[in-house]
Enzyme design. Structure first.
Site, PDB file in Angstrom:
ATOM      1  N   ASP A   1       0.649  -0.814   0.049  1.00 28.10           N
ATOM      2  CA  ASP A   1       0.215  -0.283   0.052  1.00 28.10           C
ATOM      3  C   ASP A   1       1.229   1.450  -0.059  1.00 28.10           C
ATOM      4  OD1 ASP A   1      -1.956   1.899  -0.083  1.00 28.10           O
ATOM      5  OD2 ASP A   1      -3.051   0.987   2.069  1.00 28.10           O
TER       6      ASP A   1
HETATM    7  C1  BGC Z   1      -5.099   3.383   0.379  1.00 26.63           C
HETATM    8  C2  BGC Z   1      -5.151   2.322  -1.220  1.00 26.63           C
HETATM    9  C3  BGC Z   1      -4.863   2.982  -2.394  1.00 26.63           C
HETATM   10  C4  BGC Z   1      -2.902   3.710  -2.931  1.00 26.63           C
HETATM   11  C5  BGC Z   1      -3.013   4.704  -4.027  1.00 26.63           C
HETATM   12  C6  BGC Z   1      -3.615   4.326  -0.188  1.00 26.63           C
HETATM   13  O1  BGC Z   1      -3.688   4.937   0.684  1.00 26.63           O
HETATM   14  O2  BGC Z   1      -4.999   2.547   1.164  1.00 26.63           O
HETATM   15  O3  BGC Z   1      -6.022   1.393  -0.802  1.00 26.63           O
HETATM   16  O4  BGC Z   1      -4.793   2.181  -3.042  1.00 26.63           O
HETATM   17  O5  BGC Z   1      -3.505   4.473  -1.590  1.00 26.63           O
HETATM   18  O6  BGC Z   1      -4.047   5.759  -4.222  1.00 26.63           O
END
Ligand code: BGC
Length: 826
Positions: free
Chosen positions: A239
């Site tokens: 993530d």
């Molecule tokens: C989120 C993810 C997301 C990523 C990119 C993170 O803060 O938890 O679900 O894909 O950001 O935007």
């Protein structure tokens, strides 16, 4: 059911593996290490020496945002995941996935950062709207359809967040303590089903820890369970900003650290190999996984992409409308004067009073990384105005759920103008919505982070209402805000000390001043932001917003106006909603109340109009203390860009609302079984074990407002027969109403005596069936062996629990129509 690869697939896979090995053999240590870290916010570097193009990822899940975070680069916005799950239709999810692949291709995106398959452990979870269900089986089925659909279009998926990112509080650090049975039977189960049934090309490792180990470094769950036991052969990406340890991550099975350019991989990883801390073979395995992904999506020269023939083009607007109406859950529809209140007979209606701020400014999707910018939004007011005879519809705001400022969109015409240190204009870009979110290299033409000193958001604002308008900012740094020639603010917003880097980065919305304006009379507006070069952000970015708030009118007066409109109407439709500060990413909810005076509004309207229909525009459960005093309640979720059109279809009876609850709706917060989402001393104990959602309600013997699986259509069904074997239930239903309809036949199993500690009953299978008036239809619903298995903590394996089970078929968990006893043998 696992999909068997065809010969052609197998040949392609062989050719891809050969190309991957050949490419890997040509790469030196530095290039390999570089490939494993983001080059910017969304992509991996190209390696021309091996014919590898840059791989681009994008959020997900309701649309494909693309690499730019702006309303200037619109995307189709489908209904939110809770809505998709409410369709109980994996095939529809698959069609949604195909549309998303089409969108991804249009935006040069190769991998979608979706679906989100964490569970509704508690309705307080901030990203509840972004997950499917409280039930792992339903989640797995919908997720399987979605992944198959996206990958049918040759675009990769990234099933997230592996695992147990079921709430947002302290999400970067929380250590979720979960014993093996609930971990396997609940939280891992959807991932397992999707990996086995849909063969996703990617998984995203969550921010949190599970049982003391950070998920990006979780060797047991990533390498042994996901890859080893389940046979996952895709890439694992962190993530965003989750990867924090070079050695821990690579040895724990994490392939890619995002975003870049500064990551724990790249140079740091090459250095760790040179220092003898990390074995190069471990890094090679990660490179293999990334190259395999690149080959699958067609980015590695000499390797055939998995999909060479694209599925048929999908009409995005039509599909968004179809999914929305198939997702709406009609939980109550009173019979008055001998007929149900819904659908409304448009030919007989004299006046329909539409009420609610979100009836005009609909909330079509949840906040955070799930945000996309649709090209248009059909609000309930637009949808009903288009469908009803002229002069029938009236509208009143009634009560505004929010006194917070929102993006400067309605009535604003804005541009962003960029200047260098001498004040010279170096570039500009149109800026619908007033949100500057330029990450990495996404800057207006001619502008670089080195030369850029100030950004001015300027243009005109034409108010929809006269009165005192509020203006404000979101973001960190220096701002000067001017409206109609008057400087409303000139100051600096310091970085907050929030523990979530995203929150610190985006900043909280702040009101900066007010101006008295007249409806229809445009004024000049300007917000100048000095770009902070000392920004602590992990990659270069310019992020701030121009905010606006409409004049706040006296709440009692607004309610009184709505009451007058409703008194005079045949039917009153009240739309109530949550707001961005209630449901979004990065924080959890603290209660389930509707914000503002919306409960008072519903009560006041219902008191004067017996035909009051309430539409709930939220992604997750809310308390509805007035629900027995109104004629009908329709849960509309975050319905996507065509929500208002779908709502008109359903209210006026052109279509039937097709949804069934994917999660239990409580009467009140006090009844909610799991409310513990905040860690103590860094740990969050999943002390309820197996008992979340309906499993917990059953255990407590408590009755919710609306049970799991509940949802009414516009016809009635009789369940005629049920035949069961351990592998399937055959159910015959008859449409006993007067119009064609679709029934979701649900099969639950209940152990008759239990040696293992298990829930009272659980969902074992379901299927949709359509029939015309008077017709009957039969469906065969597969019951997976897993429905009778538990995770044996001693043996570390699945174990079938033999014995007598009751198999029940019905309209919801609480509305069982037929039952049969089944003897399950080991
Ligand atoms: C989120 C993810 C997301 C990523 C990119 C993170 O803060 O938890 O679900 O894909 O950001 O935007």
């Amino acid at each position: 059911m696992a999909v068997q690869p065809t010969t052609q697939d197998a040949q392609g896979e062989q050719a891809r593996n050969a190309a991957v090995e050949a490419a890997l053999g040509k790469l030196g240590l530095d290039a390999k290490a570089r490939l494993l870290g983001g080059q910017d916010m969304w992509s991996l570097p190209a390696l021309p020496e091996i014919g590898l193009k840059s791989l681009v990822m994008s959020d997900g899940p309701v649309g494909v945002r693309g690499v730019r975070w702006t309303a200037d680069d619109p995307s189709v916005a489908l209904p939110s995941p809770t809505a998709l799950a409410a369709t109980w239709d994996p095939e529809l999810a698959r069609r949604a996935g195909r549309l998303l692949a089409q969108e991804a291709r249009r935006k040069d995106v190769h991998v979608l950062l979706a679906p989100t398959v964490n569970l509704h452990r508690s309705p307080l979870g901030g990203r509840h709207f972004e997950c499917y269900s409280e039930d792992p089986f339903l989640t797995g089925e919908i997720g399987t359809g979605y992944v198959r659909g996206v990958q049918d279009g040759g675009v990769g998926t990234t099933v997230k967040h592996f695992v147990a990112n079921d709430a947002e509080t302290d999400r970067f650090t929380v250590d979720n303590i979960i014993t093996p049975r609930p971990l396997r039977e609940l939280y891992l189960a959807p991932f397992e089903a999707i990996v086995k049934n849909a063969h996703p090309w990617g998984i995203m490792a969550a921010y949190n820890q599970v049982n003391g180990v950070t998920m990006t470094e979780h060797r047991y769950l990533q390498n042994e369970v996901l890859r080893g036991e389940w046979g996952f052969d895709g890439y694992i990406v962190s993530d965003w900003m989750a990867a924090r340890s070079t050695r821990g991550d690579i040895e724990g099975g994490l392939d890619v650290a995002m975003p870049g350019p500064v990551t724990v991989y790249g140079e740091a990883l090459a250095g760790a190999v040179r220092a003898g801390e990390v074995d190069e073979a471990v890094l090679d395995e990660a490179v293999r996984n990334v190259l395999r992904l690149a080959a699958r999506v067609g980015l590695l020269e000499g390797a055939p992409a998995v999909v060479s023939e694209l599925p048929e083009t999908v009409d995005g607007h039509a599909l968004a409308r179809e999914v929305a109406r198939r997702a709406f859950v009609l939980v109550r529809n009173q019979v008055r004067d001998g007929r149900p209140v819904l659908p409304i007979d448009a030919s007989k209606i004299r006046k329909l009073a539409l009420v609610g701020a979100s009836a005009r400014d609909a909330r079509v999707l949840g906040g955070g990384s799930a945000t996309v910018f649709p090209e248009r939004v059909v609000a309930p007011l637009d949808g009903l105005a288009a469908a009803l005879p002229a002069g029938t519809l009236t509208y009143a705001v009634g009560a505004d759920p929010s006194d917070e400022l929102g993006p400067a969109d309605k009535g604003f015409e804005l541009r962003a103008v960029c200047r260098d240190a001498t004040g010279h204009v170096i570039g500009s870009r149109s800026l619908p919505g007033g949100q500057v979110q330029w990450i990495g290299n996404d800057l207006p033409d001619g502008v670089t982070h080195e030369t850029l000193r100030t950004v001015e958001v300027k243009g005109t604002f034409t108010p929809r209402e006269s009165g005192e308008h509020a203006f404000g900012t979101r973001g960190i740094g220096a701002f000067t805000l001017t409206v109609g020639g008057e400087v409303l603010y000139d100051g600096v917003q310091p970085m907050s000390d929030a523990s979530d880097p995203f929150e610190a980065f985006f900043g909280a919305p702040a009101e900066r001043g007010r101006a008295r304006l007249t409806e229809g009379e445009p004024v000049e507006v300007s917000l100048v932001h000095a770009v902070d070069k000392a920004d602590a952000a992990p990659l270069p970015a310019v992020m701030f917003s121009f905010l606006h708030g409409a004049p706040q009118r006296d709440a009692d007066e607004l309610i009184a106006e709505a009451v007058e409109a409703a008194r005079d109407a045949d039917t009153a439709v009240v739309v109530v909603a949550t707001t961005e500060s209630v449901e979004s990413e990065g924080f959890d909810r603290t209660d389930l109340r509707l914000p503002g005076r919306q409960d008072d509004l519903v009560r006041a309207v219902a008191a004067v109009n017996p035909n009051t229909v309430v539409i709930v525009n939220s992604g997750s459960p809310v308390e509805m203390p007035w629900r027995d005093d109104v004629a009908a309640v329709l849960l509309g979720w975050f319905p996507g860009q065509e929500g208002g059109a779908a709502l008109a279809d359903v209210l006026l009876g052109a279509e039937e609302p097709g949804g069934r609850l994917p999660t239990t709706w409580p009467v009140s917060f006090a009844d909610v079984p799991v409310t513990d989402v905040a860690p103590q001393d860094g740990e969050l104990h999943y002390a309820e074990g197996l008992f979340i959602g309906y499993r917990a309600w059953d255990k407590a013997g408590a009755t919710p407002a609306y049970a799991f699986g509940h949802g009414l259509g516009y016809t009635t069904w009789e369940y005629e027969s049920l035949e069961v074997t351990p592998a399937a239930a055959k159910v015959r239903v008859r449409n006993t109403g007067s119009r064609t309809g679709r029934e979701v036949v649900q099969v639950y199993v209940a152990p008759q005596s239990d040696s293992a500690e298990r829930p009272v009953r659980w969902l074992a299978g379901f299927a949709g069936v359509e029939a015309g008036p008077g017709e009957s239809a039969e469906v065969e619903i597969t019951i997976p062996r897993r429905a009778f298995e538990i995770w044996d903590e001693q043996d570390n394996s699945w174990s079938l629990v033999p014995g007598s089970y009751e198999v029940r078929a019905g309209r919801s968990i609480a509305d069982s129509r037929l039952g049969a006893t089944l003897d399950v043998q080991a």
